[in-house]
Design an enzyme around this catalytic site. Sequence first.
Site, PDB file in Angstrom:
ATOM      1  N   ASP A   7      -5.669  -3.122  -3.489  1.00  0.00           N
ATOM      2  CA  ASP A   7      -4.707  -4.086  -2.972  1.00  0.00           C
ATOM      3  C   ASP A   7      -4.988  -5.392  -3.701  1.00  0.00           C
ATOM      4  O   ASP A   7      -5.936  -6.102  -3.373  1.00  0.00           O
ATOM      5  CB  ASP A   7      -4.909  -4.226  -1.457  1.00  0.00           C
ATOM      6  CG  ASP A   7      -4.129  -5.386  -0.866  1.00  0.00           C
ATOM      7  OD1 ASP A   7      -3.254  -5.935  -1.565  1.00  0.00           O
ATOM      8  OD2 ASP A   7      -4.391  -5.742   0.297  1.00  0.00           O
ATOM      9  N   LYS A  31      -1.113 -14.227  -8.826  1.00  0.00           N
ATOM     10  CA  LYS A  31      -0.034 -13.311  -8.459  1.00  0.00           C
ATOM     11  C   LYS A  31       1.303 -14.038  -8.317  1.00  0.00           C
ATOM     12  O   LYS A  31       2.358 -13.434  -8.440  1.00  0.00           O
ATOM     13  CB  LYS A  31      -0.401 -12.636  -7.141  1.00  0.00           C
ATOM     14  CG  LYS A  31       0.425 -11.425  -6.798  1.00  0.00           C
ATOM     15  CD  LYS A  31      -0.145 -10.774  -5.551  1.00  0.00           C
ATOM     16  CE  LYS A  31       0.662  -9.601  -5.080  1.00  0.00           C
ATOM     17  NZ  LYS A  31       0.054  -9.025  -3.868  1.00  0.00           N
ATOM     18  N   GLU A  49       3.291  -2.593  -1.005  1.00  0.00           N
ATOM     19  CA  GLU A  49       2.280  -2.872   0.008  1.00  0.00           C
ATOM     20  C   GLU A  49       2.664  -2.369   1.403  1.00  0.00           C
ATOM     21  O   GLU A  49       1.852  -1.709   2.057  1.00  0.00           O
ATOM     22  CB  GLU A  49       1.962  -4.374   0.025  1.00  0.00           C
ATOM     23  CG  GLU A  49       1.130  -4.766  -1.191  1.00  0.00           C
ATOM     24  CD  GLU A  49       1.216  -6.228  -1.560  1.00  0.00           C
ATOM     25  OE1 GLU A  49       1.789  -7.014  -0.787  1.00  0.00           O
ATOM     26  OE2 GLU A  49       0.709  -6.589  -2.640  1.00  0.00           O
ATOM     27  N   ASP A  98       4.641  -7.523   6.736  1.00  0.00           N
ATOM     28  CA  ASP A  98       3.556  -7.902   5.827  1.00  0.00           C
ATOM     29  C   ASP A  98       3.676  -9.379   5.478  1.00  0.00           C
ATOM     30  O   ASP A  98       4.493  -9.774   4.653  1.00  0.00           O
ATOM     31  CB  ASP A  98       3.633  -7.021   4.569  1.00  0.00           C
ATOM     32  CG  ASP A  98       2.519  -7.328   3.579  1.00  0.00           C
ATOM     33  OD1 ASP A  98       1.734  -8.257   3.824  1.00  0.00           O
ATOM     34  OD2 ASP A  98       2.439  -6.630   2.551  1.00  0.00           O
TER      35      ASP A  98
END
Lengths: 554, 195
Positions: A20, A82, A183, A205
């Site tokens: 992850d 990211k 994810e 999420d």
Amino acid sequence: MQILGACRYNFQMSVALGIDLGTTNSVAAIATPTGVEFILGPRGERVHPSVVAFPSSGGVVVGADAKRYRLTEPHHVIHSAKRFIGQNIRAPLVQLAMTGVRYRVEEGPNQQPIVVVRDRRMTMPEISSNVLLHLKRCAERQLGTPIKDAVVTVPANFTDGQRQATKEAGRLAGLDVMRLINEPTAAALAYGFGRDRQQVICVFDFGGGTFDVSILRLNGEVFEVLASEGDFFLGGDDLDRALGEVLAAECNRILRVDPRPHAALMMKLMMGAEAIKMHLSENDAAEGEIDGLDMPGAQGSRLPFQITRKQFEDLIAGYVNRTCEVTKQVLLTAGIDARSVSEILCVGGSTRIPLVRQRLAEVFRKEPNTKINPDEVVSQGAAIQAGSLVGNLSAGTGMGARDAVATTAHSMLGGGGNVVLPQQQAKRPILMDVNPATLAIQTAGGFTERLLDKNSPIPIERTRVFTTSRDNQTRVEIDCCRGEARRYTENEPLGTLVLDDLPPKPRGDLKIEVSFRVDADGILHVRASDQTTGIRQEAHLQVLGAPSAEDMPG
Amino acid sequence: MSQRTDVLLWAQRVLALTNAPAHQLLELKIDATIEQAQDAFHKIARTSHPDIHRSGLTPEELESVTLAYSRVAGAYQDFRSQRMQTSRMRPFKDAPPTPIPGLTPARPTTAPAPAKPASGATPAASTPAPAAPGSAAGSMNSKALIYYRKAELALRRGDLKGAMLQMKMAIAGDPQSTFLRSALVEIEAELAKSK
């Protein structure tokens, strides 16, 4: 017969890592015959900050150690990579993200963001590859075996370019990224693997930097994503920033110095904000002081603060409302009534905030599942998928994974009492994910013609036949874009495919077949061919902001 | 390994059906319901999803199974959208225009199509609907600006409601901005009109 005690793993089987790769933190795990095992950092930590530091003393430091340089050398500490990876630096939201970091980001070739630390220029995939390499090394040390294969998770709403760049990061770290999975889907897999039930679940999420919500239907071993929506620039970092701004204003009022131009000070305030936010998830008020604020001309170096949970909630209500709106939208898209959702999985650290859970409970009229660990569940799902792809899953993985998912060992999730032979081959989970955006091409007049709709199952291929619009046209340009607007220019351009040397014919006579194929990683491949001459063009679309073609394998 | 030959035969069958209607790829009758299509697709996924066959097939075989599966997924999506179109309401009264074909879906055309603009000549950013004076957008704080930009994107999609929400978020970020407020009023007026 298995020889007990010799080694924990059967080395004939390959071990594949599930990763992850988060905005703020990363977690890695592997599937074992009895569950999911986490990869620990040098100090035994499961959660590895996605931070890469290039200290003045030389070398590259990753993870928890790198985070310590944030105060002393904020310009040399790269975090939140990211937010930039695979993005076009000219995109307005990327420009905004640049204001939130203390290191230098410049425009590089192909409009990709480049990090500049002292005299080093690095692409975002290079930065992220340091994090992946760190995890790979930790795993190799822990398991005593070389590791090559990995499954990496990405936010569901990651674009083609962001996915390609993430794969590139894996390649640079010496990993074969077998698959990118979304994810929320990974979280659902960790929750549902081995349960063999029919139910509809929602994965909410809300991480450090991104927000995604997905609705899935679990049907035995099939995990079908019905719809997925998200907001790429919404996360815990935004909440920190909102609170940090308040602290900065307080700092200005009390200490009579505006901290905003001071990078290190602002970083300190943001860190303070993060700590206060976490404290307020457990307590009704936070009180104390932030010290070490040494500023020229300041009246003191300590900033006292006193913030109640209510005040914090008022501050972040806008962001939380936004997540609820997206959730309602995704339910609508999936065609699912909120009441028929049987489980709401909270993923990402920001779901620890009581207001978030409370608002979520209002939307679904049901309490969200609090038994899963929001920081770890995604990596568990990645590990299960990685194990499945290398054929290394047993039924025990699921049971063990579920125990790991639940905070208490024999919770309702465990099902209790089921004795399963540990080496029994488990049914491989089948993930039916969706592509996150509508993909189209430009037709004359500046309009678009949709090839693939948002929320279509992947992998998928769709072909349509087009024709020329002018007599004796020998060249056709196929402009591909992402987005739902009818006008081409209002969508995000993806790239252009050219068919040359077509035989001159009256308009409408040529039949040009255009195929869009989105692979299981969510990456688009476009093919165009003239059906009469068989002239073919295939392209891996070169996306602006992604690493340039010569950097890519194949 | 009958599982292996089964999936290869299936892939061959699917790949041979070029230009076949969606229901044939899903092995359904033409009047099948959405639920039946979903069941059929799940059934195919259980036996033929490329991930299950990763280790048992050669790379070329896996490629053809993946392609066949991708085409069936495309057929499933076609089937779903055909069925949905008949039942779904239009969100706005003024439906978007049918595309003027240039590089056009293959059907006879009479409209003289203008030459396509050269690639790269695409304007970097078209002006958003409530034209934003650069200075007004520039003077917003970063939070307001994020939501303002999102509102713009929503407007471009034609999502008035979304634009309104985003604009409200922008105002929450910068309550003093008269520019944002007037933009919200504009959107609300549009929304009222469309109702």
